[in-house]
Structure formats: C-alpha cells, structure tokens
Scaffold this motif. Structure first.
Motif, PDB file in Angstrom:
ATOM      1  N   ARG A 117      -1.367  -1.873   6.984  1.00  0.00           N
ATOM      2  CA  ARG A 117      -1.840  -1.359   6.164  1.00  0.00           C
ATOM      3  C   ARG A 117      -3.251  -2.122   5.086  1.00  0.00           C
ATOM      4  O   ARG A 117      -2.944  -2.550   3.729  1.00  0.00           O
ATOM      5  CB  ARG A 117      -0.171  -1.529   5.067  1.00  0.00           C
ATOM      6  N   GLU A 174      -4.472  -5.647   4.696  1.00  0.00           N
ATOM      7  CA  GLU A 174      -4.122  -6.478   4.244  1.00  0.00           C
ATOM      8  C   GLU A 174      -5.367  -7.377   5.026  1.00  0.00           C
ATOM      9  O   GLU A 174      -5.616  -7.897   4.221  1.00  0.00           O
ATOM     10  CB  GLU A 174      -2.837  -7.010   5.413  1.00  0.00           C
ATOM     11  N   VAL A 204      -8.161   0.168   7.574  1.00  0.00           N
ATOM     12  CA  VAL A 204      -7.008  -0.091   8.512  1.00  0.00           C
ATOM     13  C   VAL A 204      -6.855   0.248   9.588  1.00  0.00           C
ATOM     14  O   VAL A 204      -6.887   1.730  10.292  1.00  0.00           O
ATOM     15  CB  VAL A 204      -6.336   1.734   7.838  1.00  0.00           C
ATOM     16  N   SER A 236       2.881  -7.130   3.028  1.00  0.00           N
ATOM     17  CA  SER A 236       1.962  -6.188   3.121  1.00  0.00           C
ATOM     18  C   SER A 236       0.977  -6.459   2.219  1.00  0.00           C
ATOM     19  O   SER A 236       0.170  -5.625   2.239  1.00  0.00           O
ATOM     20  CB  SER A 236       2.288  -5.020   4.392  1.00  0.00           C
ATOM     21  N   GLY A 296      -3.527  -3.960  -0.151  1.00  0.00           N
ATOM     22  CA  GLY A 296      -3.078  -3.716   0.929  1.00  0.00           C
ATOM     23  C   GLY A 296      -1.703  -2.424   0.805  1.00  0.00           C
ATOM     24  O   GLY A 296      -2.462  -1.552   0.046  1.00  0.00           O
ATOM     25  N   ASP A 297      -0.547  -2.967   1.131  1.00  0.00           N
ATOM     26  CA  ASP A 297       0.520  -1.865   0.858  1.00  0.00           C
ATOM     27  C   ASP A 297       0.809  -1.935  -0.732  1.00  0.00           C
ATOM     28  O   ASP A 297       0.883  -2.830  -1.766  1.00  0.00           O
ATOM     29  CB  ASP A 297       2.163  -2.629   1.456  1.00  0.00           C
ATOM     30  N   ALA A 355      -1.443   2.498   1.690  1.00  0.00           N
ATOM     31  CA  ALA A 355      -3.013   1.718   1.598  1.00  0.00           C
ATOM     32  C   ALA A 355      -3.849   1.081   0.913  1.00  0.00           C
ATOM     33  O   ALA A 355      -4.636   2.296   0.032  1.00  0.00           O
ATOM     34  CB  ALA A 355      -2.085   1.254   3.472  1.00  0.00           C
TER      35      ALA A 355
END
Length: 534
Positions: free
Chosen positions: A206, A208, A214, A239, A254-255, A269
């Motif tokens: 995601r 991160e 990704v 995440s 991230g998420d 993401a």
C-alpha cells in the motif's frame, strides 16, 4: 465467554480497517513526554492510571475483566513499580493484548495482565510495537535499533524474510545507527536518524515504503525516503506513515482509504510522500489512530481528520470519513494521542476524551455503544495530568504524584478541603461508629502515601452525635435540645421533689455518642415548687 468482546472488537476493526492506523505519538521536540530523549525529559514523580478494556489485563493491575462490559470504567493505578515514572506506552493488540511501558530510567516493562520487566540491551529511548502485535522496535539511548516478532515481510530489516517469530527476549539488531525514533506498522517499519533522514523497510503493498511504488516485493533492509529538508519525527501504524519536517510541515504516505492522510481525497494507496493536513498550518505533534488522525498546530489548537464512525474526529458528529482536516475547539493543548476509535488531548494538566466508549474508555463510569462525539473531561482528569496515551480501547494517563494528607480527627468539610487542596479526590462514607462523633475516624490510603493526582482518598465520618446534657432544663428545653441533636426525646414524669418543674435525670448521660435517631430518656420532676420548701 471470550467471543463477545472479540466480536465487538472485530466489528470495530471492520468499521475502520480501511484505514488501519493504530495509536502512535509524533512530536517535534524530543523533550515532549511520549517521545523521550532520555530520563531528563520525564516528570520526576508520576504514576500511571489506566481505564477502558481489560479483557486481557490491559490496565496493568494484575486483573482481567471477563464479564460485560469487559472493561474498567474509571481510572485505576497500574501496579508499581511498572506504573511509576512512565514516559511512553505502546501496545500490541493481536490475538492477545500486551502493553509496553518505557520508564524515565530507560527500563522497559510490559503487562497483560501481570507487570514484568523486559530485558533489553541497554537504556531505551523509545519503544513501538505493531498494533496487530506482529513486531516491535526498540530504540536505544545509544542510537541502536532492535526488533522482535514476525519478519514475514522483512519488517525487522535484517536483509531477509523468514517465518520465525522472535519473542521480545530474543531481540535482533537492525543495521541502522544514529536512530532517534522508530515506529512499527503492521508489516513495515520506519525510522528517523540523527541527521534528519527518514528510513523505511518491510511490506510495500500500500505504498508504505514511500518510494513512489506499490509492490508485493518487500524491502528487507532500511532504505531512505527521499524528501526535501531535515525531519524531526516519524510515526507509522498499520499501513500509513507520517513524517514532520523541522519547519513543522507534515508529510504522509501509504493507505488513505478513509482520508487519513488529510489531503482532501481518499485512495487505496499514496506511495509518495504527500503534504498532509491543512495548507499553511505547521504542527508540533501528530497522533494516528485506528483510522483517524489528530494534530497539534503551533498555536496549540487541535486538528483532526479521517474516519469518524465512532466520533473519533471530535466535531460532534459521527459523519464518516473526514478527508479534509477539521479544527476542534480546544486550545492550550500540549499532547494528543489516538486509539482504535478514541482520542485524547492533554493541556494545562487536564485530559479530554472523545470517541468510542464500548469498553469504558471515556473513564466516566459508563460503557456502551453510544460514542462521545466532543472532547469531554472524565471525572478526576481536570488536574495533574502530565501526558496520556489512547491505545486500542484502553487509555493511560501519567499523573503527578501527590502526598495524601492526614484527615483523621477532622470534620467532613475539613477533610474534603484538605484532600482537594492536595490534588486528590475525596470520597466520604458516613457510618455511626460512635468513637469520635462528627469527625473522620479512618482513611485510605493512609497519611503520607504517594498517589497519582486525582486518585480517590476514602475516609469515614462518624455520624454519631453526642447526647446533650439536659439536667436542670425544663421539659420543653430538653425536648428541643435532644431533637436538635438528631436524637429522639422520651420524657418520664414523677413527683420526687428534687428539682420541681425540671429534668432531674437522663440516660444516656451527657456527651455519650449515639447513632442519629437514638432515644434519650429523661425524668421531669412534676412536684409543685412548694414541695422543696417543706
């Protein structure tokens, strides 16, 4: 029996799992409690209180609450010495829940339910564990970084993935030096080094890792996140990750499925660092929760955004999500923290809570599905609070330590005033013990004991009253005096020529302590006054 609370927590996780950012603290100055630079940053004498979910012993007093509502509804002390001089907490909430507490002297403790000390390579600067309990990180005061737990996605940063589950008694050294802070996401990690650089490793499905990609291929060793400027703090949970630059600018990646990056939009993401929070606002502290975010601006006010299904944003609604930051009506705030779906803020020695209250995290003696949608001060949290952490569905508050005054022999008003003046909370019981009428006859804790600010001091007031002396009084005077004392007069009459027209005998005697409503018997001489002349 365990299925009910697990089901409730699962429901809460399902509600917020699109954001999955657990409790974590981010501060711009290492001198702020919660991200200590060393022992000097801690208040010299604090005690930790806890409340909320206690199914797995989260409150740290050696108990587990295995019946509804599965929580402790008002603050209780974490057992000593684990709860003394704590400067930061972190919590793993996987199959079971374990809470870690860093002390001002650099030692590390944990509980769930019974407190015990964790063996570490040296004095600890900071601890962070994944909210799902997969792995944990320890930053040493010497700048070393250590890890434990799972490494399936390379989250331990040791150059490989494996299926070994390392306990916290088998720490591994992560190849990064000069570390000042680290944070454990679900399956990735982030760290900050003393040169202001940000590093990530582990899962990147995601975004991160923050390198613009990704990828299902994990990064197994620390790699730098390229961002302009020098950074002063990092944080990550689930995440999503955040970093604060030295000028207070906030970046996240991230998420972002429920807007937890605070950029006004949602997305599966965001693999590259995004300028987060309201434009042109600089921050001094950020905390990310289950799927919401809190941030303190340089003017000491609070902004919040992200999921709000349980009122965790604190704007008086349960509208969800809030992808655009909301300005709350709090000022003078020095510390914020976010749990699974609850929030806390501390300022001026006071603590405010808002969000989910299923397990009693509001600390007001209640528990239920109705959330607290605006910041509210729990009873006893209006003074002496140094800092606080919201962890999953349990809250921890470090309180100034107060000395219990001696109140035995005082009146109820005097005792209440003395206890309140000491920064503690009086709790009175009234009982007819008949040893010292109208005065305090016992107290707990005893005089001189050290207790967290706001802790209750129980004392008993003797409600017995002293029988008034009515010898020589008229019957009307005797009745009035006995009734005024809360007792029941009972007169007997007889011609005895001892003191005509007046009381010549009483039982019990004057000064005898008796419970309210007791009968006082007395004798009235009904002989004519001339009888004494004969």
């Amino acid at each position: 029996m365990l299925g009910v609370p697990v089901m409730i927590r699962s429901e809460m996780r399902q509600r917020f799992r699109s954001a999955v950012v657990a409790a974590s603290i981010l501060v711009v100055s290492a001198a702020v409690a919660g991200l200590p630079a060393g022992p000097a940053t801690a208040d010299p004498s604090t005690a930790l209180l806890a409340w909320g979910e206690n199914l797995y012993g989260e409150v740290g007093n050696g108990t587990e609450t295995t019946s509804p509502p599965y929580g402790v509804l008002t603050p209780v002390p974490v057992a000593s010495p684990a709860g003394q001089n704590v400067i930061q907490t972190s919590q793993a909430a996987g199959v079971i829940i374990v809470t870690y507490a860093l002390h001002a002297d650099g030692t590390l403790w944990k509980w769930g339910p019974t407190p015990s000390q964790v063996t570490v390579p040296g004095p600890v600067r900071q601890v962070s564990v994944s909210s799902f309990g997969d792995h944990g990180l320890i930053v040493g005061q010497d700048g070393t970084l250590w890890g434990w737990g799972r490494n399936l996605h390379g989250q331990l940063g040791i150059g490989q993935t494996d299926t070994i589950i390392r306990p916290d008694t088998a720490l591994v050294r992560i190849p990064l030096t000069g570390v000042v802070e680290a944070a454990a996401g679900d399956s990735f990690s982030v760290a900050l080094t003393s040169d202001g650089k940000v590093w990530t490793w582990g899962d990147g499905r995601r975004g991160e890792i923050g390198d613009g990609t990704v990828s299902s291929t994990p990064r197994t060793s620390p790699g730098q996140v390229v961002m302009a400027g020098q950074f002063v703090h990092v944080t990550a949970r689930h995440s999503t990750a955040f970093a604060v630059r030295s000028d207070g600018a906030l970046f996240g990646w991230g998420d972002n499925r429920v807007g937890q990056l605070g950029i006004g939009t949602t997305s599966d993401a965001e693999p590259s660092p995004q300028a987060s929070g309201p434009a042109h606002v600089h921050f001094t502290q950020v905390a990310v929760g289950g799927s919401h975010v809190l941030a303190i601006a340089t003017d000491s006010t609070v902004w919040s955004w992200g999921d709000n299904g349980a009122g965790a944003v604190g704007d008086g609604t349960t509208f969800s999500p809030r992808a655009t930051p909301v300005h709350l009506g709090l000022s003078g705030i020095t510390h914020v923290s976010a749990g699974l779906s609850g929030s806390v803020a501390v300022g001026g020695g006071k603590l405010w809570y808002w969000g989910d209250n299923a397990f009693g995290a509001a600390g007001n003696g209640t528990a239920g599905r109705t959330p607290i949608t605006t910041p509210t001060i729990p009873p006893g949290m209006d003074r002496g609070v140094v800092w606080a952490d919201a962890k999953e569905t349990t809250v921890y508050a470090a309180m100034q330590v107060r000395t219990v005054p001696g109140v035995i022999g005082a009146t109820e008003v005097q005792a209440s005033d003395a206890i309140t003046a000491a920064g503690l909370t009086p709790r009175v019981t009234r009982s007819p013990v008949c040893t010292n009428p109208g005065k305090v006859v016992n107290q707990s804790p005893e005089a001189g004991a050290q207790q967290a600010s706001g802790t209750s001091v129980a004392f008993t007031v003797d409600t017995c009253v002293a029988v008034p002396g009515v010898m020589g009084a008229t019957e009307a005077q005797a009745n009035s005096a006995i009734t005024a004392a809360g007792l029941i007069p009972s007169a007997s009459h007889g011609k005895v020529c001892v003191d005509p027209g007046n009381v010549y005998g009483q039982s019990p005697s004057a000064g005898t302590p008796r419970p309210p409503g007791s009968t006082v018997n007395f004798n009235v001489d009904t002989a004519p006054r001339t009888c004494a002349i004969r």
